[in-house]
Structures are given as structure tokens and as C-alpha cells.
Write a protein that holds these residues in place. Structure first.
Motif, PDB file in Angstrom:
ATOM      1  N   VAL A   7      39.555 -48.171  12.595  1.00 35.89           N
ATOM      2  CA  VAL A   7      39.956 -49.579  12.655  1.00 35.89           C
ATOM      3  C   VAL A   7      41.324 -49.670  13.333  1.00 35.89           C
ATOM      4  CG1 VAL A   7      38.621 -50.375  10.698  1.00 35.89           C
ATOM      5  CG2 VAL A   7      40.885 -49.442  10.297  1.00 35.89           C
ATOM      6  N   PHE A   8      41.486 -50.718  14.140  1.00 33.50           N
ATOM      7  CA  PHE A   8      42.697 -50.930  14.917  1.00 33.50           C
ATOM      8  C   PHE A   8      43.204 -52.353  14.687  1.00 33.50           C
ATOM      9  CE2 PHE A   8      40.585 -47.486  17.014  1.00 33.50           C
ATOM     10  CZ  PHE A   8      41.574 -46.708  17.608  1.00 33.50           C
ATOM     11  N   THR A   9      44.510 -52.510  14.789  1.00 39.25           N
ATOM     12  CA  THR A   9      45.135 -53.831  14.754  1.00 39.25           C
ATOM     13  C   THR A   9      46.098 -53.966  15.919  1.00 39.25           C
ATOM     14  OG1 THR A   9      46.897 -53.048  13.282  1.00 39.25           O
ATOM     15  CG2 THR A   9      44.954 -54.047  12.243  1.00 39.25           C
ATOM     16  N   SER A  10      46.418 -55.210  16.244  1.00 36.93           N
ATOM     17  CA  SER A  10      47.331 -55.475  17.358  1.00 36.93           C
ATOM     18  C   SER A  10      48.771 -55.200  16.949  1.00 36.93           C
ATOM     19  CB  SER A  10      47.193 -56.928  17.810  1.00 36.93           C
ATOM     20  OG  SER A  10      48.167 -57.250  18.768  1.00 36.93           O
ATOM     21  N   GLN A  11      49.577 -54.730  17.886  1.00 31.41           N
ATOM     22  CA  GLN A  11      51.003 -54.563  17.616  1.00 31.41           C
ATOM     23  C   GLN A  11      51.816 -55.759  18.104  1.00 31.41           C
ATOM     24  OE1 GLN A  11      53.053 -51.453  20.008  1.00 31.41           O
ATOM     25  NE2 GLN A  11      51.030 -51.047  20.897  1.00 31.41           N
ATOM     26  N   SER A  12      51.112 -56.813  18.516  1.00 29.43           N
ATOM     27  CA  SER A  12      51.765 -58.044  18.907  1.00 29.43           C
ATOM     28  C   SER A  12      51.636 -59.067  17.788  1.00 29.43           C
ATOM     29  CB  SER A  12      51.138 -58.605  20.190  1.00 29.43           C
ATOM     30  OG  SER A  12      51.628 -59.900  20.464  1.00 29.43           O
ATOM     31  N   ASP A  13      52.735 -59.729  17.454  1.00 27.12           N
ATOM     32  CA  ASP A  13      52.713 -60.735  16.390  1.00 27.12           C
ATOM     33  C   ASP A  13      51.927 -61.977  16.792  1.00 27.12           C
ATOM     34  OD1 ASP A  13      54.279 -59.091  14.848  1.00 27.12           O
ATOM     35  OD2 ASP A  13      56.170 -59.991  15.513  1.00 27.12           O
ATOM     36  N   ARG A  14      51.696 -62.164  18.067  1.00 26.63           N
ATOM     37  CA  ARG A  14      51.021 -63.364  18.543  1.00 26.63           C
ATOM     38  C   ARG A  14      49.503 -63.211  18.608  1.00 26.63           C
ATOM     39  NH1 ARG A  14      54.294 -64.353  23.995  1.00 26.63           N
ATOM     40  NH2 ARG A  14      54.000 -62.091  24.045  1.00 26.63           N
ATOM     41  N   VAL A  15      49.003 -62.016  18.309  1.00 27.85           N
ATOM     42  CA  VAL A  15      47.563 -61.768  18.374  1.00 27.85           C
ATOM     43  C   VAL A  15      47.096 -61.351  16.984  1.00 27.85           C
ATOM     44  CG1 VAL A  15      45.742 -60.384  19.427  1.00 27.85           C
ATOM     45  CG2 VAL A  15      47.741 -61.040  20.771  1.00 27.85           C
ATOM     46  N   ASP A  16      46.076 -62.024  16.463  1.00 18.90           N
ATOM     47  CA  ASP A  16      45.582 -61.725  15.122  1.00 18.90           C
ATOM     48  C   ASP A  16      44.168 -61.154  15.168  1.00 18.90           C
ATOM     49  OD1 ASP A  16      44.335 -63.999  15.968  1.00 18.90           O
ATOM     50  OD2 ASP A  16      44.475 -65.064  14.057  1.00 18.90           O
ATOM     51  N   GLU A  66      41.765 -59.063  24.894  1.00 24.93           N
ATOM     52  CA  GLU A  66      42.782 -60.102  24.886  1.00 24.93           C
ATOM     53  C   GLU A  66      44.205 -59.565  24.892  1.00 24.93           C
ATOM     54  OE1 GLU A  66      42.328 -63.197  22.074  1.00 24.93           O
ATOM     55  OE2 GLU A  66      40.180 -63.393  22.378  1.00 24.93           O
ATOM     56  N   SER A  67      44.382 -58.268  24.824  1.00 22.14           N
ATOM     57  CA  SER A  67      45.732 -57.728  24.716  1.00 22.14           C
ATOM     58  C   SER A  67      46.017 -56.739  25.830  1.00 22.14           C
ATOM     59  CB  SER A  67      45.914 -57.042  23.361  1.00 22.14           C
ATOM     60  OG  SER A  67      47.192 -56.448  23.272  1.00 22.14           O
ATOM     61  N   GLN A  68      47.234 -56.821  26.360  1.00 28.21           N
ATOM     62  CA  GLN A  68      47.690 -55.850  27.341  1.00 28.21           C
ATOM     63  C   GLN A  68      48.317 -54.639  26.647  1.00 28.21           C
ATOM     64  OE1 GLN A  68      47.113 -56.227  30.615  1.00 28.21           O
ATOM     65  NE2 GLN A  68      46.085 -58.149  30.140  1.00 28.21           N
ATOM     66  N   LEU A  69      48.714 -54.797  25.385  1.00 32.56           N
ATOM     67  CA  LEU A  69      49.306 -53.696  24.634  1.00 32.56           C
ATOM     68  C   LEU A  69      48.221 -52.900  23.927  1.00 32.56           C
ATOM     69  CD1 LEU A  69      52.339 -55.551  22.993  1.00 32.56           C
ATOM     70  CD2 LEU A  69      52.368 -54.053  24.990  1.00 32.56           C
ATOM     71  N   PRO A  70      48.380 -51.586  23.817  1.00 28.36           N
ATOM     72  CA  PRO A  70      47.368 -50.794  23.106  1.00 28.36           C
ATOM     73  C   PRO A  70      47.316 -51.156  21.633  1.00 28.36           C
ATOM     74  CG  PRO A  70      49.299 -49.457  23.630  1.00 28.36           C
ATOM     75  CD  PRO A  70      49.475 -50.752  24.343  1.00 28.36           C
ATOM     76  N   TYR A  71      46.115 -51.151  21.086  1.00 26.63           N
ATOM     77  CA  TYR A  71      45.939 -51.431  19.666  1.00 26.63           C
ATOM     78  C   TYR A  71      46.289 -50.195  18.837  1.00 26.63           C
ATOM     79  CZ  TYR A  71      44.131 -56.156  19.755  1.00 26.63           C
ATOM     80  OH  TYR A  71      44.034 -57.511  19.867  1.00 26.63           O
ATOM     81  N   VAL A  72      46.698 -50.430  17.594  1.00 28.16           N
ATOM     82  CA  VAL A  72      47.246 -49.373  16.745  1.00 28.16           C
ATOM     83  C   VAL A  72      46.214 -48.990  15.689  1.00 28.16           C
ATOM     84  CG1 VAL A  72      49.114 -48.749  15.179  1.00 28.16           C
ATOM     85  CG2 VAL A  72      49.571 -50.237  17.140  1.00 28.16           C
ATOM     86  N   ILE A  73      45.946 -47.712  15.581  1.00 31.49           N
ATOM     87  CA  ILE A  73      44.953 -47.225  14.630  1.00 31.49           C
ATOM     88  C   ILE A  73      45.500 -47.302  13.210  1.00 31.49           C
ATOM     89  CG2 ILE A  73      45.685 -44.800  14.777  1.00 31.49           C
ATOM     90  CD1 ILE A  73      42.663 -44.073  14.743  1.00 31.49           C
TER      91      ILE A  73
END
Length: 778
Positions: free
Chosen positions: A313-322, A286-293
Motif C-alpha cells: 500500500v502506498f500514500t501520497s507525500q503531497s498534502d494536496r493529494v488524498d 495524478e501525482s508527479q511525486l513518487p508515492y510512499v510505501i
């Protein structure tokens, strides 16, 4: 238009192909366990915060817990039992120096960030020490923790900032660390402290605004066919130098150095000659930006480093994606990128802009960034000090690999929407079928822990347990034997790997698909497999969730419920799990949701009950597994709506001692009120209205032509009273109806209901009163 459709089709095709039946996207825990003190044993002390550093000493039976200005030795079996503690506070002078540099009093304390075991059994401990890191040695003797007060400079070993991410590992007597070297945090470094200090270059091509995550040793020299060296792997994030973006883009990295690296002779003196880094990808669709470890855990088969896998474990660096994700990486795949992959090289474009592209020129020998192996030794190079300058200059300018490290299966193991993941550990356990399964325990920002297992490429989240209240992020996870330890800002919690007793029925125990739990038919209980009697008949079905193995359960008891005609009633139906669907049946017919029958997640709400609502209601729970659909009756009610001789609504009591007492009380109060009124009239406390206080008779009319009495009493109203009976049908106050916005009336008169035509209107004049329409008039 048609070219756009074609492009969209080919762009969405890979997405559609990956969304198969075993897609790990957006997994839901089967059960959610809310916070309760019974979820685990907790340790915390009043006024102490930041329980974020843990060291397990199973040889001592201790969990060492580092917090703000305190170190605790806790019983490993019950962390609520504190064995000993030691305080390590900053001096008043140190705190003043720290605050004078712009830091606040909370930051200018000593946060314990490093805890490692030494070869001699002592512990190496470091703290931020009011932005002046310091290290010391600590021992545990005769039940007491003892700081030896052998202060060492902690720069490069421990962060200055207590809230900055860092990592360190102790190998033999040598500390490897990744942190910042200065007060401002602008000099990141990956360093080996002793016996010969060595570090990274202060260049953005080496480390660019990094956040260090974790470190791990890999004993690759064991049984190596090429005479390779042991390696230390580092996971971190940094601002990318290779991408051309308007804003900063954060990427995840894995770096590697060789344990025997001594630096170069002339080039890269006391600097790593083996530092290489590569991008780590965890492709979430769902994300075009790389996820952050955010965290990693290394799992290996005992004695075989080639089997090692890094779970991350990774999280999104976009505030709009949870979304958060878990990816797994083989150490062999990481090593292959470093040993066989291409390099990236910086190229100057238009005299100012630097662009990183794949290097396609000749690669010097020995290979830049490689450890000293048999091939290098055959060339007369036995240590990194012997490496030629050409090799060293190459790696100094090109430490970045072109190829990215991809996860196993080139996809995440688990993706979940909601609270972000923070930490992960993995435990391997053997189930009843003899197979071994990897159980992941994942900490979240909301203070909960997820327990998940991969069954034949299908990720299944067994449960989510809330450990902390209020919901503080989990900052550290450790485990020992069958116990999990979690630390947060507020305290530390000890939790068993599984609480099988939460499953009260055989079907619930089987559908939980928990490798730690089995159903014991002898005792009719869900118990931990490790404690089961070998003679017992045990039931467990992990992949299929085969509930047909269970004996028939007892029928649900019917609960009688009554509601008054036109009233509302709520029939409870607690869901058996988050994966179950609930359905209601009224007298064997499905009950659809409607404005009067509202089907909620845990109940049925019947509004404005009518006679047609009388009947038997059953709540059915349907849960799917690989063995089929399991339907069970969760609750059953017999509802009556004001029928069969019951009154339609509650009736008031008309007799009895309480009603008589109420009547006597009311009569007594009425008599008392009449007496008080007569007494006040007699004493003149209630003057009768008239011109300046005299009474006007009820059947008389005031003479309008008489001279005014008591001119000084200009605030008294002159009432025009109609003849008896005339005004009974008239309004008491005339409907003027002026509701203006300013509410300002200059006349100060209120018209009252008057008599017949020709007679003057009754008016009440208040010349002394003014209306205020804003605050400026007050």
C-alpha cells in the motif's frame, strides 16, 4: 502557443490511454458499514495503549498481543477472552534517566515492539524500555505467560523510539532486524544478530534517513538450478540521494541480502557484502511525486517461492493529494533487477556536488551483491570471506541499482480517494465456481478495513467496515483461518472475513460479489460458503453479478403518509448500496429535483406541500453490473395532503375538563394578583409617584409655576401631563433617533411626548446617571 498545445497533447495522451473501462482509479466501496459493537469482538484494558504488536500461535490457540508495558495471551477464537497477561514495566530510575535526556513520560515507558516464535516453542520479546531497548524470552505454560528475566541488549534489534517504524523477522534461531542503533535515531542499521553479527555500513549511500516497513524471507535455494542462496527482502523508504531537488524527496525502496553472507575478509568486515537496493515505483497518474510505501504482504503458492507476490500500500507525500494505492510486485521481477540490472554510481560535479548516474564501466566478477552460487564456487569462492576486494569495494560504493522495480501490469491494482491506507493483508479463498481469488483487507488511518477483490483486472471493493471508534489508525493486521485481527492505539478487534447476513435479499447477496458468501435458496439466506450444506441450491455470481439467477422478490409494502397543507414531509429511502442510484416516481411519472422537491441521497424532502403533491411515491434503486442494470423498488408511500375530510390545520380544543381547569386556574391567578396589588398599596410598599413620593391625580396638571418641593429629591422627574384625551394620539416617547457610535449624552435628559404647541415639553431628567462608552470609564 501551438508548440505548447502539441506538448500538452503528447503529455496527456498516455494518461488518456490508461483511463480505460477497467481503470482502478478512485474505487468506491459497494457498502459502508458504520461502527457497531457487533462488527467484531474487541479487547482493551483501562489505562493500556498502543496495541501494535501481534503474534499468532495457532498451535497454542492464542493471539499474543503486545502493548505498552503489557503482553496478553488471548483466545484465538474470541479475543475478548483473556487467558493470561504479563506486565513488563520500566523502573523509576530508568524513567528518570530517560526524561533527563529530553523525552516525555509517555515515551519513557516500555513499548512491546518485537514478538517472535523460537524453534523450541518459546517466544522472543523486545521492548523500547525507556529508550534503552531490552529483549527477553517468554513461555506459555499451564495457561500462564512467563517472562524468564534473561535480559539481553536490544540495541539494533528493537527501536529506541516507541513510535519509530522498524521491522524484524526470526529465521531459525537468527533475528534479522532493521532499526536504529542509537538514542537519537541517527544510525540506521539492517542487522543480523546471531550467530555471527553483521550489519550495514553507516553511509548515506546505503541508508539515508530511512523508515523501515517490512521484511520477508525468500527460500530461493530450493530447487535452484544455479545453487543460489536464500534471501531476505526489506521494504523501506528513505530520502533519495540520486535526485537533484531543492527539498528532500522521499522514495520507496526494496533491499536484499543473502542469508549466508558472512561479510568480507578485509573490506566490509562484519558488513553485508550482498546489500543491494532499488527504487520501487507505484505509478499513480495524478501525482508527479513518487508515492510512499506504508506496508507489504507476501503471498506465495504453497511450496513455490517463484509464485510469490508482494502486495503493497502506498500514500501520497503531497498534502494536496488524498489518494492511496495498492500495487503488486512479483519476486521474480525484483530479483531480475538485482541480478541483471545496471548500477548507479556517484560522480562529483564541480568539486562539491555529487550526482548519481548509471554506471557504464566494467563490472567485476563475481557480480557485486550476488549471493554465493555455483558460478562463484567454480572460481574457488565458497563463502563471502573469499570474495576479492575489487568486488567488495564496488558494492561498498555502489549499493543502488539504476533500474526501478515496476508493479504487475505497470499500474496500481487499486486507487482510492479519502482516508489514507496504513496496512494490508491478502487471503486466498475458493469460490463456488471453483476458482481461487485473492481478497485484500486494507487498514486505514480512520480505523476502518476495506475488503477488495480483483475480478479479471477489475478491482471491486466489497465493503468498508468501521472497526474502531474513535477513529484510530490501524497499526497491525493479521489473520487466522477465517478471522481477521486488527490492532490500534486503543485496542484490538477480531472480525470475520465476511458477515454474509448483512445481505437480506438474494439480489443484494449476488451483487455484493463476495467470494465468501452465497445465497441459499433452501433457507432463503445469504450464508458463508464454507458453512453451506452440499445439498442446498446455492447462487453466486462474482464477475457478472448476475441478479437474474435470483427468484422474484416480494413487493414492497405501501406506507400511508399524511402532511398538512403548506407543511413539510420527508419520505425515507435507504440506499441499497453506495453504487446504486436512487430515482423517485410520483404516480408513474419521474419526479425531478426542484426547490420544493429535494431529492437527497437517502430520502425525498417535500417543502410547502400543496394539493398537487397528493399521490403514490416510489423510490427506485438502480445498480449496474456486468449482467445489466438492476432496478428495484426500495420504498413506496401513499401521500395525502390535508384532503378527504381531514382538517387543513390542527384545531384548538374548546371544551373538555382540561380546558375548564385552565380557565379556572387563570381566573384564580388574576384574583390573587389583584389582592396582592391592593395589599401592597394599602401597606405603602408601592409609594405613589409625586414630588418626593406623593400622588398626582390622573385628571390634574402639576403646577409648573409652584415652587419645587423637596429639593433634595433631585432625581425625581417633573412630568408635563397633557389634558385628558389630548395625548392619546401622541407618541409616548418622542423619536429623537440618535444612534451614534459612542452612545455618550452629556445632558442626561430623555424627551417624552409633550402637549400642544407652546407648552413646555415633558422631560425626564437624570442628572445622576452617566452613559459609559468604553471600559476605561468603569
Amino acid at each position: 502557443m501551438y508548440p505548447l498545445v502539441v506538448v500538452c497533447f503528447f503529455w496527456l495522451l498516455p494518461l488518456a490511454l490508461t483511463l480505460d473501462a477497467h481503470s482502478p482509479l478512485d474505487c468506491v466501496p459497494r457498502k459502508t458499514v458504520p461502527y457497531h459493537r457487533e462488527n467484531g469482538r474487541m479487547f482493551s484494558e483501562e489505562g493500556v495503549w498502543n496495541y501494535s504488536t501481534m503474534l499468532l500461535r495457532e498451535d497454542l490457540g492464542l493471539l499474543l498481543l503486545g502493548a505498552r508495558e503489557n503482553i496478553y495471551a488471548l483466545d484465538i477464537n474470541n479475543i475478548a477472552n483473556k487467558k493470561s497477561s504479563v506486565s513488563w514495566k520500566v523502573t523509576e530510575k530508568q524513567q528518570k534517566e530517560c526524561t533527563s535526556k529530553g523525552k516525555n513520560q509517555i515515551e519513557c515507558q516500555n513499548y512491546i515492539r518485537v514478538l517472535h516464535t523460537m524453534e523450541d516453542g518459546r517466544m522472543y520479546v523486545c521492548g523500547t524500555n525507556a529508550f534503552n531497548p531490552e529483549c527477553d524470552y517468554m513461555s506459555y505454560k499451564d495457561g500462564e505467560l512467563i517472562l524468564e528475566n534473561k535480559a539481553e541488549d536490544g540495541k539494533g534489534k528493537c527501536p529506541f523510539d516507541p513510535f519509530q517504524r522498524f521491522s524484524s523477522i526470526m529465521i531459525d534461531k537468527t533475528l534479522y532486524s532493521a532499526t536504529s542503533m542509537n538514542f537519537l535515531g541517527s544510525e540506521p542499521v539492517v542487522m543480523r544478530s546471531s550467530p555471527s553479527s553483521i550489519r550495514t555500513e553507516f553511509k548515506s549511500s546505503w541508508l539515508h534517513e530511512p523508515n523501515f516497513i517490512s521484511m520477508a524471507q525468500m527460500p530461493e535455494s530450493r530447487a535452484s538450478l544455479t545453487g543460489d542462496d536464500d534471501k531476505i527482502y526489506l521494504f523501506f523508504t528513505e530520502t533519495a540521494v540520486e535526485y537533484d531537488f531543492y527539498s528532500k524527496l522521499v522514495v520507496s525502496r526494496v533491499a536484499r541480502v543473502c542469508k549466508g553472507d558472512l561479510g568480507g575478509q578485509r573490506t566490509l568486515q562484519k558488513k553485508w557484502t550482498s546489500f543491494l537496493k532499488a527504487r520501487v515505483d507505484c505509478p499513480v497518474l495524478e501525482s508527479q511525486l513518487p508515492y510512499v510505501i506504508q506496508d507489504t504482504y507476501r503471498w506465495c503458492e504453497e511450496g513455490d517461492w517463484r509464485s510469490c507476490v508482494f502486495y503493497a500500500v502506498f500514500t501520497s507525500q503531497s498534502d494536496r493529494v488524498d489518494l492511496s494505492a495498492v500495487c503488486a510486485y512479483r519476486v521474480l521481477d525484483i530479483g531480475r533487477v538485482f541480478s541483471e540490472g545496471k548500477y548507479k554510481t556517484p560522480v562529483t560535479v564541480e568539486t562539491s556536488f555529487v550526482k548519481w548516474v548509471m554506471y557504464s564501466g566494467d563490472v567485476p566478477s563475481p557480480r557485486p551483491g550476488a549471493c554465493i552460487n555455483d558460478e562463484a564456487r567454480n572460481q574457488g569462492i565458497s563463502q563471502t570471506l573469499d570474495l576479492p576486494d575489487r568486488t567488495l569495494q564496488f558494492i561498498r560504493d555502489r549499493p543502488l541499482m539504476d533500474q526501478a522495480v515496476l508493479p504487475m501490469g505497470e499500474r496500481p491494482l487499486l486507487v482510492r480517494r479519502g482516508t489514507a491506507f496504513t496496512r494490508i493483508i491478502v487471503h486466498r479463498t475458493q469460490a463456488l465456481d471453483g476458482k481461487k481469488y485473492h481478497v485484500m483487507f486494507i487498514g486505514t488511518e480512520g480505523g476502518s478495513v476495506l475488503k477488495a477483490v480483483n475480478y479479471d483486472k477489475e478491482m471491486f471493493i466489497i465493503e468498508e467496515v468501521q472497526l474502531f471508534q474513535p477513529r484510530e489508525p490501524i497499526k497491525v493486521l493479521r489473520f487466522s483461518n477465517t478471522t481477521l485481527y486488527a490492532g490500534s492505539e486503543d485496542g484490538a478487534v477480531q472480525m470475520p472475513f465476511s458477515s454474509c447476513g448483512r445481505s437480506r435479499t438474494c439480489v443484494d447477496c449476488v451483487l455484493a460479489r463476495d467470494p465468501y458468501c452465497v445465497w441459499d435458496r433452501t433457507t432463503a439466506q445469504c450464508i458463508t460458503l464454507s458453512t453451506a450444506n452440499t445439498d442446498s441450491e446455492l447462487i453466486q455470481s462474482l464477475w457478472a453479478g448476475d441478479f437474474s439467477l435470483c427468484p422474484a422478490s416480494d413487493p414492497v409494502k405501501t406506507v400511508n403518509q399524511t402532511v398538512w397543507l403548506g407543511g413539510n414531509v420527508k419520505l425515507q429511502c435507504p440506499p441499497t448500496s453506495n453504487l446504486a442510484e436512487t430515482h423517485w416516481v410520483q404516480d408513474s411519472l419521474p419526479l425531478p429535483s426542484s426547490p420544493r422537491h429535494q431529492i437527497l441521497r437517502d430520502s425525498l424532502l417535500i417543502l410547502n406541500a400543496s394539493a398537487s403533491d397528493t399521490g403514490r411515491y416510489r423510490c427506485l434503486s438502480l445498480e449496474r453490473s456486468h449482467s445489466g442494470k438492476y432496478t428495484t423498488t426500495v420504498a413506496q408511500y401513499q401521500l395525502r395532503v390535508g384532503l378527504e375530510g381531514l382538517p387543513l390545520r390542527p384545531q384548538a380544543r374548546t371544551e373538555g375538563p382540561s380546558l375548564a381547569a385552565l380557565q379556572v386556574s387563570v381566573a384564580f391567578l388574576a384574583i390573587l394578583l389583584a389582592v396582592l396589588l391592593g395589599w401592597n398599596l394599602y401597606k405603602g410598599h408601592l409609594p405613589l409617584p409625586g414630588p418626593c413620593g406623593r400622588v398626582i391625580g390622573a385628571g390634574r396638571r402639576q403646577n409648573q409655576g409652584a415652587p419645587e418641593e423637596g429639593a433634595a429629591c433631585n432625581a425625581v422627574a417633573h412630568l408635563d401631563v397633557s389634558e385628558p384625551g389630548e395625548a392619546e394620539s401622541k407618541a409616548l416617547v418622542s423619536g429623537v433617533g440618535n444612534c451614534t457610535s459612542n452612545n455618550n449624552h452629556s445632558t442626561g435628559e430623555v424627551a417624552l411626548g409633550g402637549g400642544e404647541e407652546g407648552e413646555s415639553e415633558a422631560r425626564v431628567t437624570f442628572p445622576s446617571l452617566q452613559f459609559i462608552d468604553d471600559e476605561s470609564d468603569i
